[in-house]
Design a protein around this motif. Structure first.
Motif, mmCIF file in Angstrom:
data_model
loop_
_atom_site.group_PDB
_atom_site.id
_atom_site.type_symbol
_atom_site.label_atom_id
_atom_site.label_comp_id
_atom_site.label_asym_id
_atom_site.label_seq_id
_atom_site.Cartn_x
_atom_site.Cartn_y
_atom_site.Cartn_z
ATOM 1 N N ARG A 5 0.853 -1.187 0.000
ATOM 2 C CA ARG A 5 0.000 0.000 0.000
ATOM 3 C C ARG A 5 0.890 1.237 0.000
ATOM 4 N N LEU A 6 0.465 2.232 -0.732
ATOM 5 C CA LEU A 6 1.266 3.438 -0.944
ATOM 6 C C LEU A 6 0.610 4.643 -0.286
ATOM 7 N N SER A 7 1.422 5.486 0.324
ATOM 8 C CA SER A 7 0.966 6.798 0.811
ATOM 9 C C SER A 7 1.545 7.862 -0.119
ATOM 10 N N ILE A 8 0.693 8.529 -0.886
ATOM 11 C CA ILE A 8 1.135 9.623 -1.744
ATOM 12 C C ILE A 8 0.959 10.922 -0.966
ATOM 13 N N ILE A 9 2.030 11.676 -0.849
ATOM 14 C CA ILE A 9 2.032 12.899 -0.044
ATOM 15 C C ILE A 9 2.313 14.098 -0.946
ATOM 16 N N THR A 10 1.395 15.058 -0.934
ATOM 17 C CA THR A 10 1.586 16.294 -1.693
ATOM 18 C C THR A 10 1.688 17.464 -0.735
ATOM 19 N N ILE A 11 2.769 18.232 -0.863
ATOM 20 C CA ILE A 11 2.876 19.470 -0.097
ATOM 21 C C ILE A 11 2.658 20.642 -1.051
ATOM 22 N N ASN A 12 2.087 21.719 -0.516
ATOM 23 C CA ASN A 12 1.717 22.847 -1.365
ATOM 24 C C ASN A 12 1.775 24.150 -0.583
ATOM 25 N N TYR A 13 2.141 25.208 -1.305
ATOM 26 C CA TYR A 13 2.011 26.554 -0.746
ATOM 27 C C TYR A 13 1.798 27.535 -1.896
ATOM 28 N N ASN A 14 0.627 28.133 -1.933
ATOM 29 C CA ASN A 14 0.280 29.156 -2.922
ATOM 30 C C ASN A 14 0.567 28.709 -4.362
ATOM 31 N N ASN A 15 0.069 27.546 -4.732
ATOM 32 C CA ASN A 15 0.255 27.034 -6.088
ATOM 33 C C ASN A 15 -1.049 26.391 -6.555
ATOM 34 N N THR A 16 -2.061 27.207 -6.735
ATOM 35 C CA THR A 16 -3.397 26.717 -7.054
ATOM 36 C C THR A 16 -3.419 25.861 -8.310
ATOM 37 N N VAL A 17 -2.852 26.380 -9.386
ATOM 38 C CA VAL A 17 -2.884 25.673 -10.662
ATOM 39 C C VAL A 17 -2.126 24.354 -10.575
ATOM 40 N N GLY A 18 -0.921 24.405 -9.998
ATOM 41 C CA GLY A 18 -0.119 23.195 -9.856
ATOM 42 C C GLY A 18 -0.777 22.171 -8.954
ATOM 43 N N LEU A 19 -1.387 22.624 -7.864
ATOM 44 C CA LEU A 19 -2.044 21.709 -6.926
ATOM 45 C C LEU A 19 -3.208 20.984 -7.593
ATOM 46 N N ALA A 20 -4.013 21.704 -8.353
ATOM 47 C CA ALA A 20 -5.145 21.074 -9.040
ATOM 48 C C ALA A 20 -4.664 20.001 -10.008
ATOM 49 N N LYS A 21 -3.604 20.301 -10.736
ATOM 50 C CA LYS A 21 -3.064 19.338 -11.704
ATOM 51 C C LYS A 21 -2.544 18.090 -10.991
ATOM 52 N N THR A 22 -1.869 18.303 -9.871
ATOM 53 C CA THR A 22 -1.322 17.178 -9.106
ATOM 54 C C THR A 22 -2.432 16.298 -8.543
ATOM 55 N N ILE A 23 -3.406 16.910 -7.897
ATOM 56 C CA ILE A 23 -4.501 16.153 -7.291
ATOM 57 C C ILE A 23 -5.257 15.352 -8.357
ATOM 58 N N GLU A 24 -5.562 15.981 -9.472
ATOM 59 C CA GLU A 24 -6.313 15.301 -10.525
ATOM 60 C C GLU A 24 -5.561 14.080 -11.064
ATOM 61 N N SER A 25 -4.225 14.181 -11.131
ATOM 62 C CA SER A 25 -3.445 13.046 -11.627
ATOM 63 C C SER A 25 -3.447 11.882 -10.648
ATOM 64 N N VAL A 26 -3.629 12.177 -9.360
ATOM 65 C CA VAL A 26 -3.634 11.121 -8.338
ATOM 66 C C VAL A 26 -4.998 10.463 -8.234
#
Length: 270
Positions: A5-26
């Protein structure tokens, strides 16, 4: 069949466009053998709206001020319950919906770190980065380079064994972790030839090479005995000089032929 089992961890700070792209890919992955953790540093640009939009697909999220990249990653590790952790920072994204399933299916059960390929844009060209492409990784490899962080699955238990990321460094603590775990402690590493992650090369580590070199030097001084470090520093200096000579073909031609003259002169008059 072993299926970690995998834990995918995303950290973010003030990167709305990048965060949306990352979340959607996961959240569009075909695999169900993962949990998804998002650690936001108290963004004020709309990132919180993105997180709330997708929160039903998240296993855990928080948005609050932190003390930097590695403090945020460590917060994610503490929440992780998977066998392995993957750090997919906002702006990076998984290249296809089946890549997580392919990685988990092909993973050997006896390795501490498994990595795939990282794709990045260099000079408007799509470049495939394979780290070491499956060959044994030496301490010299890690002295010179690293295993790409976003394309690596790191066994969660390693953070209990060697500690979390060193928060006193701003951009090299993942490299320090590899240096200790793989370079000094010989943890086993495996490679899967899968194009796994698109890397956003506008991050702090890419744009601040001076800080990267400064912090790497501090880590080496911290982790290596002086007699060993001195040899590696001498080797690095010699390698740079040799590289510069080779870059200038005429100078390289003169050096090589001068060496040949001296060698044969010594033979003739010995």
């Amino acid at each position: 069949m072993y299926m970690p089992r995998l834990s995918i961890i995303t950290i973010n700070y003030n990167n709305t466009v990048g965060l949306a792209k990352t979340i959607e890919s996961v959240i569009t992955q075909t695999s169900t053998d993962y949990e998804y953790i998002v650690i936001d540093g108290g963004s004020r640009d709309g990132s919180l709206d993105i997180i709330k939009k997708y929160e039903k697909s998240l296993s855990y999220w928080v948005s609050e001020p932190d003390r930097g990249i590695y403090h945020a990653m460590n917060k994610g590790i503490r929440q992780a319950t998977g066998d392995y952790c993957q750090f997919l920072n906002s702006g990076d994204y998984l290249l296809a919906s089946e890549v997580t399933e392919r990685m988990l299916t092909d993973m050997p059960s006896d390795c501490s770190i498994v990595y795939g390929n990282e794709i990045r844009d260099i000079g408007n060209k799509r470049v495939v980065k394979k780290s070491y492409a499956g060959r044994p990784i030496t301490f010299l490899d890690l002295y010179r380079g690293t295993i790409f962080h976003g394309s690596a699955y790191i066994k969660r238990s390693l953070f209990d064994k060697y500690g979390l990321y060193d928060e006193s460094f701003k951009i090299v603590s993942d490299w320090k972790f590899y240096l200790v775990a793989v370079g000094l402690q010989n943890e086993q590493v495996a490679y899967c030839n899968i194009d796994l992650v698109w890397f956003d090369n506008t991050g702090i580590s890419t744009l601040n090479q001076a800080l990267d070199q400064y912090e790497r030097a501090a880590v080496l001084k911290q982790e290596l005995p002086q007699r060993i470090l001195a040899d590696y520093e001498r080797f690095a200096t010699d390698s740079i000089i040799l590289g510069r000579l080779k870059a200038n073909r005429f100078t390289w031609f003169l050096v090589v032929n001068l060496y040949r003259v001296l060698f044969w002169t010594d033979k003739l008059f010995a």
